[in-house]
Motif scaffolding. Structure first.
Motif, PDB file in Angstrom:
ATOM      1  N   ALA A 294     -20.955  20.986 -40.375  1.00 49.18           N
ATOM      2  CA  ALA A 294     -21.954  20.460 -41.317  1.00 49.18           C
ATOM      3  C   ALA A 294     -23.311  21.116 -41.086  1.00 49.18           C
ATOM      4  O   ALA A 294     -24.016  21.460 -42.045  1.00 49.18           O
ATOM      5  N   MET A 382     -16.694   6.085 -41.745  1.00 46.23           N
ATOM      6  CA  MET A 382     -16.545   7.533 -41.593  1.00 46.23           C
ATOM      7  C   MET A 382     -15.146   7.855 -41.067  1.00 46.23           C
ATOM      8  O   MET A 382     -14.738   7.388 -40.004  1.00 46.23           O
ATOM      9  N   ASN A 386     -14.620  13.646 -39.329  1.00 49.20           N
ATOM     10  CA  ASN A 386     -15.561  13.936 -40.400  1.00 49.20           C
ATOM     11  C   ASN A 386     -16.970  13.720 -39.855  1.00 49.20           C
ATOM     12  O   ASN A 386     -17.173  13.013 -38.868  1.00 49.20           O
ATOM     13  N   ARG A 388     -21.429  13.763 -41.244  1.00 46.68           N
ATOM     14  CA  ARG A 388     -22.496  14.080 -42.170  1.00 46.68           C
ATOM     15  C   ARG A 388     -23.730  14.445 -41.359  1.00 46.68           C
ATOM     16  O   ARG A 388     -24.081  13.756 -40.389  1.00 46.68           O
ATOM     17  N   HIS A 402     -21.781  17.379 -45.637  1.00 48.15           N
ATOM     18  CA  HIS A 402     -20.628  16.653 -45.091  1.00 48.15           C
ATOM     19  C   HIS A 402     -19.533  17.655 -44.726  1.00 48.15           C
ATOM     20  O   HIS A 402     -19.330  18.637 -45.443  1.00 48.15           O
TER      21      HIS A 402
END
Length: 463
Positions: A294, A382, A386, A388, A402
């Motif tokens: 990210a 979340m 993953n 952000r 993201h």
């Protein structure tokens, strides 16, 4: 004491899981096109394993273990990656530990196991040291790897999230069981004897997440390989335990997890679990991979300098807060378990692979200053792997990105190119260009080998 969970575990579960994994190993369970992909993924994992293990050979945990086994002495029947030899169990222990030192090895997110580091050291040590007549072919070794991944992953489904939540390191505990089944497959043990071998491994399985960021974590991988190898070899000699260790009262499931999820064990039973393997392209905990990606995306998409950054907020799955959230790392191992450190490297355009990023960079004032401006927070919604990343600049502008690092690649040709490139970058400084290319070529064609231990040859001497 936790109350006895419900529903109760089905009688015969250990044998059923063993039989399922052994069928996969012996080639009876898969259509030809599925087997082709299973073998290809196995080759990718074997190459990735060789690369990360060779690159870590001079690291302190490996050298300490080497000094210890040299003092122990043993019948030299299995190869270590520096060309020395030791017992089969010693080779599994040291080669396995080396392959997890950089924390750059593959992962299986569904099971929270790093699949290759307990399996390949045990498989190769068994392939070389015998206890059966004849050589071990590349196809046999790849099938054993698939069986080991299958077993450890489906046991992980049984244990659910509770096993990891309680503080166990799945690569250490469940990896030992996978290594047992993989070696049992090479030894052609039947279901009953393999089930006893699994119990022998279960009674030795251990490894705590409290040691993440220390030399203890890579030792978990080596110990899992050694435990699994020894358990299967003992069973082959007639050593017995119990054949129902997973489901029995005070057995593995009831002691190592407070909750069981037996309904998840056979989910997608027709899909081999090797399809869930993912690979790292940054030399750090898998929980840091999505934050890095990210941040790299932010750096690529928006033209801001590090001096302009006022704050960085990184949002991850809640469990990563106690896995890889060391705010101010002081050692290379801690740096690999620091989202803030890895994110700062990415935002500054530094390498997330080079050794200097985990050693000399720890004292870099610019990196330390940026780390202090990074906040890592959890969000219940979340998904795993993953992240952000949101950057706020001094002038008030805000950018967000993201990343999803949870999905295994379906384009295996592209994956092969990336893994070969990663292997090349790790192996060339250690072996030189010619030997590195020889190793890459040999491993990626190992299903054609009559003797899988020929994969060692480019590591040990000039070609």
């Amino acid at each position: 004491m936790s109350p006895r969970p419900a529903p109760a575990l089905p009688h015969g579960l250990t044998r059923e899981l063993v039989a399922h994994a052994l069928a996969l190993a012996h080639g009876d369970a898969l259509p030809a096109n599925v087997a082709r992909d299973v073998f290809r993924i196995g080759r990718h994992s074997l190459l990735d394993w060789f690369a990360v293990a060779c690159a870590a050979w001079q690291e302190p945990p490996v050298q300490i273990l080497l000094a210890e086994i040299q003092e122990e002495g043993a019948t030299p029947c299995a190869t270590l990656l520096d060309g020395s030899r030791g017992s089969a169990v010693q080779a599994a222990l040291v080669n396995g530990t080396a392959s997890h030192v950089l924390d750059f090895d593959d992962a299986h997110l569904q099971s929270r196991v790093h699949p290759s580091v307990p399996l390949w050291p045990a498989i190769l040590a068994q392939a070389e040291s015998g206890q059966r007549s004849g050589k071990c072919s590349g196809r046999e070794a790849l099938a054993a790897f698939a069986a080991g991944v299958e077993f450890q992953s489906r046991v992980a489904s049984l244990m659910g999230e509770d096993h990891y939540r309680l503080g166990w390191h799945n690569t250490a505990t469940l990896g030992a069981l996978g290594a047992t089944v993989a070696v049992a497959a090479l030894l052609r043990l039947d279901t009953e004897r393999t089930a006893h071998a699994v119990a022998v491994a279960c009674t030795q399985a251990g490894g705590m997440r409290a040691l993440f960021g220390t030399m203890g974590k890579p030792l978990h991988a080596g110990q899992a390989a050694a435990v699994g190898l020894r358990a299967a070899r003992l069973a082959a000699r007639g050593f017995t335990a119990v054949p129902d260790i997973l489901e029995r009262e005070q057995g593995f499931a009831s002691l190592y997890a407070g909750k069981w999820e037996p309904d998840r064990v056979w989910h997608d039973a027709s899909v081999p679990r090797v399809h869930g393997i993912v690979y790292k392209y940054h030399a750090s905990c898998y929980g840091t991979q999505a934050p890095i990606e990210a941040c790299l995306q932010l750096r690529q998409d928006h033209a801001f300098s590090s001096d302009e950054i006022r704050t960085v907020e990184i949002t991850v799955e809640a469990q990563y807060l106690d896995v890889c959230c060391i705010a101010n790392p002081s050692t290379p191992s801690e740096a690999k378990f620091s989202v803030a450190h890895m994110a700062a490297l990415a935002l500054l355009g530094r390498s997330t692979v080079d050794a200097g990023s985990f050693t000399t960079a720890l004292d870099d004032p610019a990196l330390a200053a940026l780390r202090r401006r990074i906040v890592v927070r959890a969000e219940a919604a979340m998904p795993r792997a993953n992240a952000r990343a949101e950057v706020t600049l001094a002038h008030g502008g805000t950018y967000a990105s993201h990343s999803d690092a949870s999905r295994a690649k379906t384009d295996l040709a592209r994956q092969e190119v990336r893994i070969a490139s990663k292997a090349r970058s790790l192996l060339t400084p250690v072996l030189g260009s010619d030997r590195a290319e020889a190793l890459i070529g040999t491993v990626l064609a190992c299903d054609a080998l009559d003797d899988v231990t020929a994969c060692f040859s480019p590591c040990l001497a000039p070609v």
